[in-house]
Design a protein around this motif. Sequence first.
Motif, PDB file in Angstrom:
ATOM      1  N   ARG A   1       7.395   5.266  -4.432  1.00 31.48           N
ATOM      2  CA  ARG A   1       8.857   5.147  -4.379  1.00 31.48           C
ATOM      3  C   ARG A   1       9.337   4.937  -2.949  1.00 31.48           C
ATOM      4  O   ARG A   1      10.341   5.500  -2.519  1.00 31.48           O
ATOM      5  CB  ARG A   1       9.483   6.392  -4.993  1.00 31.48           C
ATOM      6  N   LYS A   2       8.637   4.099  -2.239  1.00 30.58           N
ATOM      7  CA  LYS A   2       8.938   3.829  -0.830  1.00 30.58           C
ATOM      8  C   LYS A   2      10.369   3.335  -0.633  1.00 30.58           C
ATOM      9  O   LYS A   2      11.069   3.791   0.272  1.00 30.58           O
ATOM     10  CB  LYS A   2       7.915   2.800  -0.314  1.00 30.58           C
ATOM     11  N   ASN A   3      10.832   2.449  -1.477  1.00 33.58           N
ATOM     12  CA  ASN A   3      12.194   1.907  -1.335  1.00 33.58           C
ATOM     13  C   ASN A   3      13.266   2.973  -1.557  1.00 33.58           C
ATOM     14  O   ASN A   3      14.288   2.980  -0.874  1.00 33.58           O
ATOM     15  CB  ASN A   3      12.410   0.736  -2.287  1.00 33.58           C
ATOM     16  N   GLU A   4      13.032   3.876  -2.497  1.00 31.75           N
ATOM     17  CA  GLU A   4      13.990   4.952  -2.729  1.00 31.75           C
ATOM     18  C   GLU A   4      14.056   5.897  -1.533  1.00 31.75           C
ATOM     19  O   GLU A   4      15.130   6.392  -1.191  1.00 31.75           O
ATOM     20  CB  GLU A   4      13.611   5.744  -3.985  1.00 31.75           C
ATOM     21  N   ILE A   5      12.914   6.141  -0.920  1.00 33.29           N
ATOM     22  CA  ILE A   5      12.870   7.011   0.263  1.00 33.29           C
ATOM     23  C   ILE A   5      13.680   6.382   1.392  1.00 33.29           C
ATOM     24  O   ILE A   5      14.494   7.047   2.038  1.00 33.29           O
ATOM     25  CB  ILE A   5      11.414   7.276   0.701  1.00 33.29           C
ATOM     26  N   ILE A   6      13.483   5.091   1.603  1.00 36.32           N
ATOM     27  CA  ILE A   6      14.219   4.388   2.651  1.00 36.32           C
ATOM     28  C   ILE A   6      15.717   4.420   2.369  1.00 36.32           C
ATOM     29  O   ILE A   6      16.532   4.667   3.255  1.00 36.32           O
ATOM     30  CB  ILE A   6      13.721   2.931   2.782  1.00 36.32           C
ATOM     31  N   THR A   7      16.100   4.182   1.123  1.00 37.39           N
ATOM     32  CA  THR A   7      17.515   4.214   0.754  1.00 37.39           C
ATOM     33  C   THR A   7      18.118   5.587   1.039  1.00 37.39           C
ATOM     34  O   THR A   7      19.221   5.693   1.573  1.00 37.39           O
ATOM     35  CB  THR A   7      17.692   3.855  -0.730  1.00 37.39           C
ATOM     36  N   ALA A   8      17.386   6.651   0.709  1.00 39.03           N
ATOM     37  CA  ALA A   8      17.876   8.006   0.968  1.00 39.03           C
ATOM     38  C   ALA A   8      18.035   8.252   2.469  1.00 39.03           C
ATOM     39  O   ALA A   8      19.028   8.830   2.904  1.00 39.03           O
ATOM     40  CB  ALA A   8      16.920   9.031   0.365  1.00 39.03           C
ATOM     41  N   PHE A   9      17.075   7.791   3.268  1.00 36.10           N
ATOM     42  CA  PHE A   9      17.168   7.942   4.727  1.00 36.10           C
ATOM     43  C   PHE A   9      18.387   7.215   5.271  1.00 36.10           C
ATOM     44  O   PHE A   9      19.128   7.751   6.089  1.00 36.10           O
ATOM     45  CB  PHE A   9      15.915   7.389   5.417  1.00 36.10           C
ATOM     46  N   VAL A  10      18.588   6.003   4.829  1.00 34.23           N
ATOM     47  CA  VAL A  10      19.693   5.187   5.343  1.00 34.23           C
ATOM     48  C   VAL A  10      21.041   5.780   4.924  1.00 34.23           C
ATOM     49  O   VAL A  10      21.990   5.779   5.708  1.00 34.23           O
ATOM     50  CB  VAL A  10      19.543   3.721   4.880  1.00 34.23           C
ATOM     51  N   GLU A  11      21.131   6.299   3.699  1.00 30.89           N
ATOM     52  CA  GLU A  11      22.372   6.929   3.251  1.00 30.89           C
ATOM     53  C   GLU A  11      22.676   8.197   4.044  1.00 30.89           C
ATOM     54  O   GLU A  11      23.828   8.494   4.330  1.00 30.89           O
ATOM     55  CB  GLU A  11      22.300   7.277   1.769  1.00 30.89           C
ATOM     56  N   ALA A  12      21.636   8.949   4.378  1.00 32.22           N
ATOM     57  CA  ALA A  12      21.835  10.218   5.059  1.00 32.22           C
ATOM     58  C   ALA A  12      22.101  10.045   6.549  1.00 32.22           C
ATOM     59  O   ALA A  12      22.892  10.771   7.137  1.00 32.22           O
ATOM     60  CB  ALA A  12      20.613  11.110   4.866  1.00 32.22           C
ATOM     61  N   TYR A  13      21.441   9.074   7.163  1.00 31.87           N
ATOM     62  CA  TYR A  13      21.487   8.959   8.619  1.00 31.87           C
ATOM     63  C   TYR A  13      21.136   7.526   8.986  1.00 31.87           C
ATOM     64  O   TYR A  13      20.140   6.994   8.501  1.00 31.87           O
ATOM     65  CB  TYR A  13      20.466   9.941   9.218  1.00 31.87           C
ATOM     66  N   GLU A  14      21.911   6.922   9.837  1.00 32.86           N
ATOM     67  CA  GLU A  14      21.634   5.527  10.240  1.00 32.86           C
ATOM     68  C   GLU A  14      20.329   5.468  11.026  1.00 32.86           C
ATOM     69  O   GLU A  14      20.226   6.020  12.114  1.00 32.86           O
ATOM     70  CB  GLU A  14      22.780   4.989  11.101  1.00 32.86           C
ATOM     71  N   ASP A  31       0.800  -1.220   0.000  1.00 28.16           N
ATOM     72  CA  ASP A  31       0.000   0.000   0.000  1.00 28.16           C
ATOM     73  C   ASP A  31       0.837   1.276   0.000  1.00 28.16           C
ATOM     74  O   ASP A  31       0.307   2.371   0.024  1.00 28.16           O
ATOM     75  CB  ASP A  31      -0.947   0.014   1.196  1.00 28.16           C
ATOM     76  N   ASN A  32       2.167   1.141   0.002  1.00 31.95           N
ATOM     77  CA  ASN A  32       3.089   2.276  -0.106  1.00 31.95           C
ATOM     78  C   ASN A  32       3.085   3.209   1.100  1.00 31.95           C
ATOM     79  O   ASN A  32       3.512   4.352   0.992  1.00 31.95           O
ATOM     80  CB  ASN A  32       2.823   3.079  -1.385  1.00 31.95           C
ATOM     81  N   PHE A  33       2.615   2.756   2.260  1.00 38.51           N
ATOM     82  CA  PHE A  33       2.614   3.597   3.454  1.00 38.51           C
ATOM     83  C   PHE A  33       3.962   3.566   4.154  1.00 38.51           C
ATOM     84  O   PHE A  33       4.644   2.545   4.196  1.00 38.51           O
ATOM     85  CB  PHE A  33       1.528   3.149   4.442  1.00 38.51           C
ATOM     86  N   LEU A  34       4.300   4.707   4.722  1.00 42.12           N
ATOM     87  CA  LEU A  34       5.575   4.894   5.393  1.00 42.12           C
ATOM     88  C   LEU A  34       5.339   5.856   6.560  1.00 42.12           C
ATOM     89  O   LEU A  34       4.757   6.920   6.369  1.00 42.12           O
ATOM     90  CB  LEU A  34       6.540   5.507   4.386  1.00 42.12           C
ATOM     91  N   ALA A  35       5.752   5.478   7.761  1.00 42.14           N
ATOM     92  CA  ALA A  35       5.604   6.345   8.933  1.00 42.14           C
ATOM     93  C   ALA A  35       6.987   6.719   9.456  1.00 42.14           C
ATOM     94  O   ALA A  35       7.828   5.848   9.691  1.00 42.14           O
ATOM     95  CB  ALA A  35       4.802   5.645  10.018  1.00 42.14           C
ATOM     96  N   VAL A  36       7.219   7.999   9.611  1.00 42.10           N
ATOM     97  CA  VAL A  36       8.475   8.503  10.151  1.00 42.10           C
ATOM     98  C   VAL A  36       8.204   8.891  11.600  1.00 42.10           C
ATOM     99  O   VAL A  36       7.374   9.765  11.874  1.00 42.10           O
ATOM    100  CB  VAL A  36       8.989   9.717   9.342  1.00 42.10           C
ATOM    101  N   ILE A  37       8.888   8.218  12.532  1.00 43.23           N
ATOM    102  CA  ILE A  37       8.652   8.419  13.956  1.00 43.23           C
ATOM    103  C   ILE A  37       9.627   9.473  14.485  1.00 43.23           C
ATOM    104  O   ILE A  37      10.838   9.298  14.414  1.00 43.23           O
ATOM    105  CB  ILE A  37       8.801   7.095  14.741  1.00 43.23           C
ATOM    106  N   ILE A  38       9.053  10.551  15.040  1.00 41.13           N
ATOM    107  CA  ILE A  38       9.830  11.659  15.584  1.00 41.13           C
ATOM    108  C   ILE A  38       9.376  11.874  17.022  1.00 41.13           C
ATOM    109  O   ILE A  38       8.322  12.476  17.258  1.00 41.13           O
ATOM    110  CB  ILE A  38       9.619  12.941  14.744  1.00 41.13           C
ATOM    111  N   PRO A  39      10.128  11.375  18.015  1.00 42.08           N
ATOM    112  CA  PRO A  39       9.686  11.435  19.408  1.00 42.08           C
ATOM    113  C   PRO A  39       9.472  12.851  19.952  1.00 42.08           C
ATOM    114  O   PRO A  39       8.599  13.066  20.781  1.00 42.08           O
ATOM    115  CB  PRO A  39      10.806  10.741  20.186  1.00 42.08           C
ATOM    116  N   THR A  40      10.246  13.830  19.480  1.00 38.26           N
ATOM    117  CA  THR A  40      10.141  15.188  20.017  1.00 38.26           C
ATOM    118  C   THR A  40       9.048  16.015  19.344  1.00 38.26           C
ATOM    119  O   THR A  40       8.740  17.110  19.802  1.00 38.26           O
ATOM    120  CB  THR A  40      11.485  15.926  19.859  1.00 38.26           C
TER     121      THR A  40
END
Length: 150
Positions: free
Chosen positions: A129-142, A110-119
């Motif tokens: 393009r869910k996989n590309e988004i994840i790849t960009a996140f992982v490349e930028a920040y562990e 279903d292409n859903f993606l949740a970004v958890i931000i505690p603050t």
Amino acid sequence: MSRRVQIDDAKNDDVPDGDSSPVEPDKLRKRDHINVPSHPFLMKLLNKQGDQIVLFADKVLKFTGSGKMKCRILLITDFAIYIVDPETDSLKRRIALAAVEKIYLSELSDNFLAVIIPTEYDLLIASARKNEIITAFVEAYELDVVSSNR
């Protein structure tokens, strides 16, 4: 003229050409689905914030707390996530990557993606393009990437 997705104008001689970033320009080009350099507002916004490299750029559907869907531009840079309203060219939200705790992916197609931000409040988006988004996140920040339907 090369089509590097870098904030500064490629014709500017005082911009160093050194590749201090581990990301290759060809990979950047593939993930810039809206051609950021052709949008003056986005360029001005990124220059003002001091971000140099766009790791991902595309239109996504953002879900509000009340369940409404809104079309937004999602930009992932080497320092932050930007949510921009494409109709009004206004920045709706800037989230530092350091503030992101983890990312939840839907196990369904279903292409859903949740970004958890505690603050702050979390971000729920849908993109083909869910996989590309994840790849960009992982490349930028562990980040922890978790598959879940919750």
